[in-house]
Design a protein around this motif. Structure first.
Motif, PDB file in Angstrom:
ATOM      1  N   ALA A 308       0.805  -1.214   0.000  1.00  0.00           N
ATOM      2  CA  ALA A 308       0.000   0.000   0.000  1.00  0.00           C
ATOM      3  C   ALA A 308       0.840   1.267   0.000  1.00  0.00           C
ATOM      4  CB  ALA A 308      -0.945   0.007   1.201  1.00  0.00           C
ATOM      5  N   SER A 309       2.124   1.171   0.377  1.00  0.00           N
ATOM      6  CA  SER A 309       2.997   2.346   0.395  1.00  0.00           C
ATOM      7  C   SER A 309       3.823   2.476  -0.874  1.00  0.00           C
ATOM      8  CB  SER A 309       3.932   2.275   1.607  1.00  0.00           C
ATOM      9  OG  SER A 309       4.782   1.144   1.526  1.00  0.00           O
ATOM     10  N   GLN A 310       3.492   1.722  -1.920  1.00  0.00           N
ATOM     11  CA  GLN A 310       4.289   1.746  -3.135  1.00  0.00           C
ATOM     12  C   GLN A 310       4.357   3.140  -3.755  1.00  0.00           C
ATOM     13  OE1 GLN A 310       4.280  -1.061  -6.904  1.00  0.00           O
ATOM     14  NE2 GLN A 310       2.636   0.412  -7.079  1.00  0.00           N
ATOM     15  N   GLY A 311       3.231   3.837  -3.812  1.00  0.00           N
ATOM     16  CA  GLY A 311       3.224   5.167  -4.408  1.00  0.00           C
ATOM     17  C   GLY A 311       4.119   6.138  -3.668  1.00  0.00           C
ATOM     18  N   PHE A 312       4.149   6.037  -2.342  1.00  0.00           N
ATOM     19  CA  PHE A 312       4.995   6.932  -1.544  1.00  0.00           C
ATOM     20  C   PHE A 312       6.470   6.625  -1.761  1.00  0.00           C
ATOM     21  CE2 PHE A 312       7.203   7.799   2.506  1.00  0.00           C
ATOM     22  CZ  PHE A 312       7.045   9.178   2.545  1.00  0.00           C
ATOM     23  N   LEU A 313       6.833   5.346  -1.745  1.00  0.00           N
ATOM     24  CA  LEU A 313       8.234   4.973  -1.951  1.00  0.00           C
ATOM     25  C   LEU A 313       8.693   5.280  -3.372  1.00  0.00           C
ATOM     26  CD1 LEU A 313       8.332   1.572  -0.027  1.00  0.00           C
ATOM     27  CD2 LEU A 313       9.163   3.793   0.745  1.00  0.00           C
ATOM     28  N   ASN A 314       7.833   5.050  -4.343  1.00  0.00           N
ATOM     29  CA  ASN A 314       8.200   5.334  -5.727  1.00  0.00           C
ATOM     30  C   ASN A 314       8.424   6.818  -5.965  1.00  0.00           C
ATOM     31  OD1 ASN A 314       8.178   2.677  -6.490  1.00  0.00           O
ATOM     32  ND2 ASN A 314       6.211   2.749  -7.530  1.00  0.00           N
ATOM     33  N   CYS A 315       7.621   7.666  -5.323  1.00  0.00           N
ATOM     34  CA  CYS A 315       7.802   9.100  -5.520  1.00  0.00           C
ATOM     35  C   CYS A 315       9.133   9.564  -4.959  1.00  0.00           C
ATOM     36  CB  CYS A 315       6.642   9.881  -4.899  1.00  0.00           C
ATOM     37  SG  CYS A 315       6.808  10.253  -3.141  1.00  0.00           S
ATOM     38  N   LEU A 316       9.625   8.897  -3.915  1.00  0.00           N
ATOM     39  CA  LEU A 316      10.923   9.257  -3.341  1.00  0.00           C
ATOM     40  C   LEU A 316      12.077   8.729  -4.187  1.00  0.00           C
ATOM     41  CD1 LEU A 316      10.262   8.624   0.466  1.00  0.00           C
ATOM     42  CD2 LEU A 316      10.191  10.806  -0.762  1.00  0.00           C
ATOM     43  N   VAL A 317      12.013   7.441  -4.542  1.00  0.00           N
ATOM     44  CA  VAL A 317      13.136   6.788  -5.209  1.00  0.00           C
ATOM     45  C   VAL A 317      13.188   7.144  -6.693  1.00  0.00           C
ATOM     46  CG1 VAL A 317      14.141   4.556  -5.808  1.00  0.00           C
ATOM     47  CG2 VAL A 317      13.180   4.925  -3.539  1.00  0.00           C
ATOM     48  N   PHE A 318      12.055   7.029  -7.376  1.00  0.00           N
ATOM     49  CA  PHE A 318      12.025   7.280  -8.810  1.00  0.00           C
ATOM     50  C   PHE A 318      11.782   8.746  -9.153  1.00  0.00           C
ATOM     51  CE2 PHE A 318      10.785   2.827  -8.342  1.00  0.00           C
ATOM     52  CZ  PHE A 318      11.647   2.220  -9.234  1.00  0.00           C
ATOM     53  N   GLY A 319      11.160   9.490  -8.231  1.00  0.00           N
ATOM     54  CA  GLY A 319      10.771  10.853  -8.529  1.00  0.00           C
ATOM     55  C   GLY A 319      11.722  11.906  -8.014  1.00  0.00           C
ATOM     56  N   TRP A 320      11.727  12.110  -6.701  1.00  0.00           N
ATOM     57  CA  TRP A 320      12.425  13.269  -6.149  1.00  0.00           C
ATOM     58  C   TRP A 320      13.927  13.083  -6.068  1.00  0.00           C
ATOM     59  CZ3 TRP A 320       9.756  17.396  -6.510  1.00  0.00           C
ATOM     60  CH2 TRP A 320       8.379  17.347  -6.386  1.00  0.00           C
ATOM     61  N   THR A 321      14.446  11.928  -6.469  1.00  0.00           N
ATOM     62  CA  THR A 321      15.894  11.792  -6.638  1.00  0.00           C
ATOM     63  C   THR A 321      16.368  12.349  -7.971  1.00  0.00           C
ATOM     64  OG1 THR A 321      15.612   9.551  -7.528  1.00  0.00           O
ATOM     65  CG2 THR A 321      16.012   9.751  -5.159  1.00  0.00           C
ATOM     66  N   ARG A 322      15.441  12.620  -8.877  1.00  0.00           N
ATOM     67  CA  ARG A 322      15.793  13.189 -10.178  1.00  0.00           C
ATOM     68  C   ARG A 322      15.997  14.698 -10.040  1.00  0.00           C
ATOM     69  NH1 ARG A 322      14.479   9.618 -14.403  1.00  0.00           N
ATOM     70  NH2 ARG A 322      15.686  11.092 -15.682  1.00  0.00           N
ATOM     71  N   GLY A 323      17.127  15.180 -10.545  1.00  0.00           N
ATOM     72  CA  GLY A 323      17.427  16.601 -10.439  1.00  0.00           C
ATOM     73  C   GLY A 323      16.437  17.476 -11.186  1.00  0.00           C
ATOM     74  N   ARG A 324      15.973  17.009 -12.330  1.00  0.00           N
ATOM     75  CA  ARG A 324      15.050  17.826 -13.121  1.00  0.00           C
ATOM     76  C   ARG A 324      13.708  17.983 -12.422  1.00  0.00           C
ATOM     77  NH1 ARG A 324      13.666  17.226 -19.593  1.00  0.00           N
ATOM     78  NH2 ARG A 324      12.481  19.176 -19.776  1.00  0.00           N
ATOM     79  N   LEU A 325      13.247  16.939 -11.731  1.00  0.00           N
ATOM     80  CA  LEU A 325      11.987  17.059 -11.007  1.00  0.00           C
ATOM     81  C   LEU A 325      12.143  18.011  -9.823  1.00  0.00           C
ATOM     82  CD1 LEU A 325       9.057  16.064 -10.786  1.00  0.00           C
ATOM     83  CD2 LEU A 325       9.887  14.294  -9.231  1.00  0.00           C
ATOM     84  N   ARG A 326      13.276  17.958  -9.142  1.00  0.00           N
ATOM     85  CA  ARG A 326      13.501  18.894  -8.042  1.00  0.00           C
ATOM     86  C   ARG A 326      13.541  20.334  -8.548  1.00  0.00           C
ATOM     87  NH1 ARG A 326      17.317  14.941  -6.513  1.00  0.00           N
ATOM     88  NH2 ARG A 326      19.024  16.305  -7.185  1.00  0.00           N
ATOM     89  N   GLN A 327      14.147  20.547  -9.702  1.00  0.00           N
ATOM     90  CA  GLN A 327      14.156  21.889 -10.283  1.00  0.00           C
ATOM     91  C   GLN A 327      12.738  22.344 -10.626  1.00  0.00           C
ATOM     92  OE1 GLN A 327      16.775  21.712 -13.649  1.00  0.00           O
ATOM     93  NE2 GLN A 327      18.624  21.381 -12.406  1.00  0.00           N
ATOM     94  N   ALA A 328      11.939  21.431 -11.179  1.00  0.00           N
ATOM     95  CA  ALA A 328      10.550  21.776 -11.490  1.00  0.00           C
ATOM     96  C   ALA A 328       9.770  22.094 -10.220  1.00  0.00           C
ATOM     97  CB  ALA A 328       9.883  20.628 -12.251  1.00  0.00           C
ATOM     98  N   GLY A 329      10.032  21.341  -9.150  1.00  0.00           N
ATOM     99  CA  GLY A 329       9.368  21.625  -7.887  1.00  0.00           C
ATOM    100  C   GLY A 329       9.749  22.978  -7.321  1.00  0.00           C
ATOM    101  N   ARG A 330      11.023  23.343  -7.451  1.00  0.00           N
ATOM    102  CA  ARG A 330      11.442  24.673  -6.982  1.00  0.00           C
ATOM    103  C   ARG A 330      10.810  25.774  -7.815  1.00  0.00           C
ATOM    104  NH1 ARG A 330      16.474  21.916  -5.918  1.00  0.00           N
ATOM    105  NH2 ARG A 330      17.199  22.349  -8.043  1.00  0.00           N
ATOM    106  N   ARG A 331      10.652  25.534  -9.115  1.00  0.00           N
ATOM    107  CA  ARG A 331       9.998  26.533  -9.956  1.00  0.00           C
ATOM    108  C   ARG A 331       8.530  26.701  -9.581  1.00  0.00           C
ATOM    109  NH1 ARG A 331      13.125  24.190 -14.234  1.00  0.00           N
ATOM    110  NH2 ARG A 331      11.306  22.954 -14.894  1.00  0.00           N
ATOM    111  N   VAL A 332       7.866  25.585  -9.238  1.00  0.00           N
ATOM    112  CA  VAL A 332       6.465  25.682  -8.814  1.00  0.00           C
ATOM    113  C   VAL A 332       6.347  26.490  -7.538  1.00  0.00           C
ATOM    114  CG1 VAL A 332       4.504  24.339  -7.980  1.00  0.00           C
ATOM    115  CG2 VAL A 332       5.785  23.543  -9.957  1.00  0.00           C
TER     116      VAL A 332
END
Length: 358
Positions: A308-332
């Motif tokens: 049930a926690s797959q979405g949370f773990l995936n967002c950390l490992v596959f998502g917010w470890t990516r530099g481009r996504l972090r840059q997009a988050g800072r822009r938001v």
């Protein structure tokens, strides 16, 4: 004193009662319900954060972030199904068996889709490394059309695999196997129940259940093997190209460590999320009676935490470890501050002028 004696009697007789069905594990299912609810909420928040960030910056069609966007969408839909299953736990209605049966089928489509979208993400990451560092030798890169086809097949293939479950399950009235409230929790729940019209096990429903478990296990091991192979190949290509210049400094070693850690996390998180569910499915196929003992309870509770926690773990490992996504988050975040500051200034100026005129 009487309460402790009753608890002792329940624990001593649980093994005898559990041989006739999982309905005696009411405390376990109540705990699983709340675990599933909390973990699913975390998954909804994690997946939604990635989706909002990517969509607000219009990056959902970029080759780098499109696989992450599709994976987050499948994780979000699956987490919503977990929430619905937890909500139906305490409901009592005539159509509950049908709802739970179709909910479990939709859930299997979604977590198989998440398997394939995870593989699609790792494949995209591998091809990105390969195309970036092998462009000098004129290797043919993965075309955008191939990425689109892979993404479509990742969502279509689970639907095709589960179509027989929808059709044959309704024909054979296998919804009776989900006639208890806890049947909406997670998957691989309890034993095979009989309909009121039959005194013998329903052969077609038993075969469908075996088919579902076999498809789940096959998709899991295929995805895990593919992810591991792609991660190892990506690591080897990265090391070979970086060391091709003959210089290995602190920056190169740091990049090696980051790459090794990322390639280790991909299969590790995948196994962490679905290891208990796979073990429980293997128990049901190899030795069904073992799934009704203490081992089955431990795996079932562990599955509530991990699957049930797959979405949370995936967002950390596959998502917010990516530099481009972090840059997009800072822009938001910076865009929100920029849009809010003039508004606040206008409000303050208006209130100040009102005080002066008053």
């Amino acid at each position: 004193m009487s309460t402790s004696e009753n608890l002792l009697e329940v624990s001593t007789n649980s093994s005898e009662r559990n041989t006739s069905g999982a309905k005696d594990w009411s405390e376990v299912y109540e705990a699983v319900r709340w675990i599933q609810l909390v973990m699913a909420l975390l998954s909804v928040l994690g997946s939604a954060s990635v989706i909002v960030c990517v969509k607000s910056q219009r990056l959902n069609r970029t080759p780098e972030l499109q696989p992450l966007f599709l994976l987050s969408v499948s994780d979000l839909l699956l987490a919503v199904c977990w929430l619905i299953g937890a909500a139906l736990f305490s409901q009592h209605c005539s159509s509950l068996n049908t709802l739970c049966y179709h909910l479990h089928t939709v859930e299997q489509i979604l977590y198989m889709a998440s398997f394939f979208y995870t593989l699609n993400y790792v494949l995209n990451h591998y091809t990105g490394i390969r195309d970036k560092f092998y462009s000098c030798i004129n290797q043919v890169p993965l075309q955008v059309s191939s990425r689109v086809i892979t993404a479509l097949l990742s969502g279509l293939f689970p639907v095709l695999l589960m179509t027989p479950v929808f059709i044959q399950g309704n024909i054979s009235q296998c919804q009776a196997n989900f006639s208890k409230p806890y049947r909406c929790l997670l998957m691989h729940t309890g034993v095979l129940y009989l309909t009121s019209q039959h005194q013998q096990p329903i052969t077609s429903c038993a075969r469908l259940r075996t088919y579902r478990l076999a498809v789940f296990l096959a998709s899991f091991f295929l995805t895990l093997l593919s992810i591991t192979v792609l991660a190892v190949k990506a690591r080897c290509i990265y090391r070979r190209v970086v060391t091709s210049n003959g210089y290995l400094g602190h920056q190169q070693r740091a990049s090696f460590r980051a790459m090794d850690w990322r390639m280790l996390l991909y299969p590790l998180v995948f196994v962490l999320c679905w290891g208990p569910a796979v073990s429980l499915a293997l128990l049901w196929l190899v030795k069904p009676s073992a799934g009704q003992g203490a081992t089955g309870v431990a795996l079932y509770v562990s599955q509530a935490f991990t699957s049930a926690s797959q979405g949370f773990l995936n967002c950390l490992v596959f998502g917010w470890t990516r530099g481009r996504l972090r840059q997009a988050g800072r822009r938001v975040l910076s865009r929100d501050r920029d849009t809010q500051t003039p508004l606040l200034r206008t409000q303050k100026k208006t209130s100040y002028q009102t005080l002066r005129t008053g």
